[in-house]
Motif scaffolding. Structure first.
Motif, mmCIF file in Angstrom:
data_model
loop_
_atom_site.group_PDB
_atom_site.id
_atom_site.type_symbol
_atom_site.label_atom_id
_atom_site.label_comp_id
_atom_site.label_asym_id
_atom_site.label_seq_id
_atom_site.Cartn_x
_atom_site.Cartn_y
_atom_site.Cartn_z
ATOM 1 N N ALA A 102 63.676 45.456 6.224
ATOM 2 C CA ALA A 102 64.127 44.251 6.929
ATOM 3 C C ALA A 102 65.447 44.465 7.653
ATOM 4 C CB ALA A 102 64.255 43.089 5.949
ATOM 5 N N LEU A 103 66.191 45.511 7.308
ATOM 6 C CA LEU A 103 67.503 45.740 7.921
ATOM 7 C C LEU A 103 67.449 46.786 9.035
ATOM 8 C CD1 LEU A 103 69.767 45.701 4.745
ATOM 9 C CD2 LEU A 103 69.217 43.822 6.292
ATOM 10 N N CYS A 104 66.303 47.221 9.452
ATOM 11 C CA CYS A 104 66.167 48.179 10.549
ATOM 12 C C CYS A 104 65.254 47.597 11.627
ATOM 13 C CB CYS A 104 65.600 49.502 10.054
ATOM 14 S SG CYS A 104 66.739 50.478 9.070
ATOM 15 N N PRO A 105 65.742 47.317 12.811
ATOM 16 C CA PRO A 105 67.186 47.275 13.134
ATOM 17 C C PRO A 105 67.849 46.055 12.512
ATOM 18 C CG PRO A 105 65.917 46.448 14.967
ATOM 19 C CD PRO A 105 64.899 46.900 13.940
ATOM 20 N N LEU A 106 69.185 46.025 12.591
ATOM 21 C CA LEU A 106 69.926 44.907 12.023
ATOM 22 C C LEU A 106 69.568 43.626 12.755
ATOM 23 C CD1 LEU A 106 73.477 46.494 11.531
ATOM 24 C CD2 LEU A 106 71.727 46.080 9.788
ATOM 25 N N PRO A 107 69.204 42.592 12.049
ATOM 26 C CA PRO A 107 68.827 41.331 12.706
ATOM 27 C C PRO A 107 70.038 40.663 13.356
ATOM 28 C CG PRO A 107 68.896 41.054 10.330
ATOM 29 C CD PRO A 107 69.111 42.524 10.579
ATOM 30 N N LEU A 108 69.775 39.934 14.444
ATOM 31 C CA LEU A 108 70.850 39.252 15.173
ATOM 32 C C LEU A 108 71.059 37.852 14.630
ATOM 33 C CD1 LEU A 108 70.001 40.359 18.835
ATOM 34 C CD2 LEU A 108 71.657 41.334 17.246
ATOM 35 N N TYR A 109 71.289 37.762 13.375
ATOM 36 C CA TYR A 109 71.586 36.460 12.776
ATOM 37 C C TYR A 109 72.271 36.715 11.435
ATOM 38 C CZ TYR A 109 67.146 37.598 10.475
ATOM 39 O OH TYR A 109 66.142 38.244 9.813
ATOM 40 N N ASN A 110 72.811 35.659 10.887
ATOM 41 C CA ASN A 110 73.452 35.768 9.579
ATOM 42 C C ASN A 110 72.392 36.047 8.517
ATOM 43 O OD1 ASN A 110 75.856 35.164 10.771
ATOM 44 N ND2 ASN A 110 75.813 32.990 10.236
ATOM 45 N N PHE A 111 72.698 36.949 7.647
ATOM 46 C CA PHE A 111 71.760 37.260 6.576
ATOM 47 C C PHE A 111 72.555 37.508 5.295
ATOM 48 C CE2 PHE A 111 72.493 41.787 5.944
ATOM 49 C CZ PHE A 111 73.131 42.138 7.116
ATOM 50 N N THR A 112 71.868 37.280 4.209
ATOM 51 C CA THR A 112 72.452 37.479 2.891
ATOM 52 C C THR A 112 71.488 38.319 2.077
ATOM 53 O OG1 THR A 112 73.606 35.364 2.947
ATOM 54 C CG2 THR A 112 73.289 36.372 0.792
ATOM 55 N N GLY A 113 71.992 39.385 1.520
ATOM 56 C CA GLY A 113 71.158 40.272 0.721
ATOM 57 C C GLY A 113 71.824 40.620 -0.591
ATOM 58 N N SER A 114 71.051 40.649 -1.648
ATOM 59 C CA SER A 114 71.569 40.998 -2.970
ATOM 60 C C SER A 114 70.483 41.726 -3.731
ATOM 61 C CB SER A 114 72.014 39.750 -3.740
ATOM 62 O OG SER A 114 70.923 38.868 -3.923
#
Length: 766
Positions: A102-114
């Motif tokens: 999901a992080l390739c490519p980096l999305p153009l919005y706010n995201f939160t990952g843990s």
């Protein structure tokens, strides 16, 4: 009572046995405590960066919240760890395998990952991090995350975050404990100065205690590379300098900021992120030889260990809880690089910002605290005078003339306490006044600093002149007596050594100058401090200014403590480049030395208050008391008025000699032996003469053990008249069997009973 105390044994024993278990139950972990950008953010804005490492299962738990603003960006992540200057971890992560790509490519919005990731066995972090790293207070470590573009190799983001294990030497309990000691000493000294004739010994110790607390705080103001452990320790005593912990949004700090900006101030305000984010990266807790250049990391990242997150086992995040749940808002995350203007140098800037006070606000904070202190002192003295006047109009004043006498001496009492307040406030006012002159920030702050310094100098110098002039070797003021209100300057010293005050004030003034104006040369500051303390100790040994030997020993111990601690501070100089771990060890030793001095002064305070005598009375259940002679001698030797009026021990001995020479008139039939001044050789004879009715002598003197006398035989029928020559004495010799024994008090019935021995109080006392 004993039964109720015995009932507490089981809970107390349970607590003592469970304390180690509670400490051991804390899980070994390292977690983030602050975050900054180590490069200007371009394509990635970080809002939250929480990461924790658990040693139990070698797992990493992270919670990242960020916003990407550049499209079609594929990045690799390099994780770099620095612990006390060592680098146990430097790995590159393939984040395309995280969250199913999901992080390739980096999305153009706010995201939160843990997530929770268990590290592979070939990445052995546990063997590189010693167990002490999880228990040592104020851990010095930081992690750096660098995101580089897969195609171009450009740095898209660089984030640094300091690590902590949850332990610190800066404890609010210590602040309250030291403050309580000062408050107890203050109230006890006020009560003693009211009820005791002459100066108060506790008032003298109050100034000594405050001087010790200020010494500890002052040791953290120098431009040295302190270990975080020692800097946090000195923050426990910041209140002694008038620097109480504050926040950037406190009304006082906001009003000071507004005043500075209106009067030409251009320096930065305090940050809500704390001081750690803005500390120079060459200092603790970063311990970097220089600022880490993000571009240089890319080459090392390519050669470092690579980990594909898609092949790593993912843990259950619900089983882990971050020790520090701190949300870092993106707008407050500062960018700290080598060319940044917001980097805090060592010394006063780091110290003041550690308590939430901006560097430019330090003097104005001290100024406002001084005004509040003056208002409290004036209000308390005015209230005390009003109460004294009201009591003087009651029937109680007629029964106790001391009340009217206290009212007559109240002006001197008030002035002396005002002088004590000025002495305590002198060091912080001078330090931050001089330092404000170096900032050149606000013209109003500089103007107020000049006024405050002149007022303080006029108060202290005038009092010092009246106190010292009578003890100077010149004959001009040899007969001038110091006024009563300069007691804080005259009471601690002997009458002929009051001029010892001059080197003390000189040392305090020079320390203030060096701390403020030599703020760019830490090693010079430390060396000058050592020289000053050595000269002060040498003058104390030569002059012996204090009235008793106990006072000389106590103040000499404090001087040696300051000398040793100042010498240890030299190891923190940046030019010596001492390794982080030895610096931490030296800082711990210095903190222990100063802590022991604080404990010693606390015990001294309790003894002077009288709790030691109360403790002995309670332990003895009020049944054991001193012998009359011991009580009388103790009342003479422990009288506070002798110590505070500067009387020497010779005056006490003179009074004892007067008591030894007290005469008692005896009857014509009483006969006794004179007390020998010095034991004579065995061959020397001492004549015993009957005394007339008008004769007088000292009763009950105990003879030395090597003296032995034998009573003469009873008079017979052929005995001469009372006017016959005196009785003869049988001298004792060295070979006499009773020459080394004390004479028995049980006289045979065949011998007339002589005068019974009643040892005097002085004999028992000695």
């Amino acid at each position: 009572m004993f039964f109720s105390v015995a009932r507490l044994r089981l809970p107390l024993l349970s607590f003592l046995l469970s304390a180690p278990v509670l400490v051991a139950a804390r899980e070994k972990s390292l977690f983030t405590s602050s975050v900054t950008y180590c490069a200007p953010p371009e394509s990635l804005l970080v809002e939250r960066f929480d990461i924790a490492y658990f040693a139990k299962n070698q797992s990493i738990v992270f919670n990242v919240s960020a916003a990407s603003v550049v499209p079609n960006t594929n990045v690799n992540a390099n994780l770099f760890l620095n612990v006390y200057g060592m680098q146990p971890l430097n790995v590159t992560l393939d984040i395309c395998g995280l969250f199913d790509g999901a992080l390739c490519p980096l999305p153009l919005y706010n995201f939160t990952g843990s997530d929770s990731i268990s590290l592979p066995k070939d990445v052995d972090i546990a063997s590189r991090i010693p167990d002490i790293a999880y228990a040592i207070p104020d851990l010095e470590a930081y992690a750096q995350l660098t995101l580089t573009d897969v195609k171009t190799g450009e740095v898209r983001a660089c984030v640094q975050s300091t690590l902590s294990n949850g332990w610190s030497t800066h404890q609010y309990a210590v602040e309250w404990a030291t403050g309580s000691i000062a408050i107890v000493a203050l109230f006890a000294s006020i009560c003693q100065s009211i009820y005791v004739d002459g100066p108060s010994l506790l008032a003298i110790r109050l100034i000594d205690i405050m001087a010790l607390f200020q010494t500890v705080a002052l040791s953290g103001l120098l431009a040295l590379n302190y270990p975080t452990l020692y800097r946090s320790f000195t923050l426990n005593f910041s209140w002694a300098l008038g620097l109480f912990p504050a926040s950037s949004t406190s009304p006082i700090q906001m009003s000071i900021n507004h005043m500075r900006h209106l009067t030409g101030g251009a320096l930065a305000d305090a940050s809500s992120d704390g001081v750690t984010s803005f500390v120079n990266r060459k200092l603790s807790p970063y311990n970097s030889l220089g600022f880490v250049q993000p571009l240089s990391l890319f080459s090392s990242a390519l050669s470092s260990t690579r980990i594909n997150l898609a092949h790593l086992p993912s843990g259950n995040l619900s089983n882990f809880t971050l020790p520090l749940a701190k949300v870092l808002v993106g707008g407050d995350v500062a960018t700290v690089t080598e060319d940044s203007s917001n980097v805090l140098p060592a010394g006063i800037p780091v110290y003041t910002n550690s308590v939430g006070i901006a560097t430019a606000n330090a003097f104005m904070t001290i100024f406002l605290v001084a005004l509040i202190l003056v208002a409290i002192v004036l209000g308390a003295l005015g209230l005390g005078y009003a109460i004294t006047v009201l009591i003087c109009r009651t029937e109680l004043a007629r029964k106790h003339p001391r009340i009217a006498q206290f009212r007559a001496t109240y002006p001197a009492f008030a002035k002396s306490w005002g002088l004590r307040v000025a002495i305590v406030a002198a060091l912080p006012i001078m330090i931050f006044t001089f330092y404000q002159w170096t900032l050149k920030d606000s013209w109003l702050s500089i103007f107020l600093s000049v006024i405050l310094f002149l007022a303080l100098a006029a108060t202290i110098l005038s009092a010092a002149f009246f106190a010292v002039r009578s003890s100077l070797p010149t004959a001009r003021w040899s007969h001038a007596q110091p006024p009563a209100w300069v007691t804080p300057f005259t009471a601690p010293y002997r009458e002929s050594r009051v001029y010892y005050l001059i080197p003390l004030l000189t040392v305090m003034f020079v320390k203030s100058l060096v701390t403020a104006f030599a703020h760019a040369h830490g090693i010079v500051q430390a060396v000058i401090f050592v020289v000053l303390e050595f000269l002060l100790l040498l003058s104390l040994i030569v002059l012996k200014p204090y009235p008793t030997r106990r006072a000389d020993v106590l103040l000499g111990y404090l001087c040696i403590t300051r000398l040793v601690s100042s010498g240890l501070l030299i190891a923190f100089a940046e030019t010596l480049a001492v390794k982080p771990i030895p610096r931490v060890a030296i800082g711990a030793v210095t903190a222990v030395i100063l802590s022991v001095a604080c404990v010693v002064m606390f015990i001294n305070l309790l003894v002077n208050i009288g709790l030691w005598r109360l403790f002995k009375y309670v332990v003895c259940c009020g049944r054991r008391t001193r012998r009359p002679g011991d009580t009388q001698l103790a009342s003479v030797s422990s009288d506070h008025s002798y110590a505070e009026k500067g009387e020497s021990e010779r005056s006490v001995n003179d009074e004892l000699e007067k008591k030894d020479n007290t005469t008692v008139t005896t009857g014509p039939s009483q006969q006794f032996h004179l007390r020998p001044e010095n034991p004579s050789p065995p061959s020397t004879s001492v004549s015993l003469e009957p005394l007339s009715a008008s004769s007088s002598t000292t009763l009950g003197e105990t003879l030395p053990r090597r003296w032995s006398f034998q009573y003469s035989s009873p008079p017979s029928a052929t005995t001469e008249s009372p006017h016959s020559p005196p009785y003869t004495q049988r001298t004792s010799t060295a070979s006499s069997p009773i020459s080394g024994q004390r004479h028995s008090r049980n006289i045979s019935s065949s011998v007339p009973t002589p005068l019974e021995e009643y040892p005097s109080r002085e004999a028992h006392a000695f």
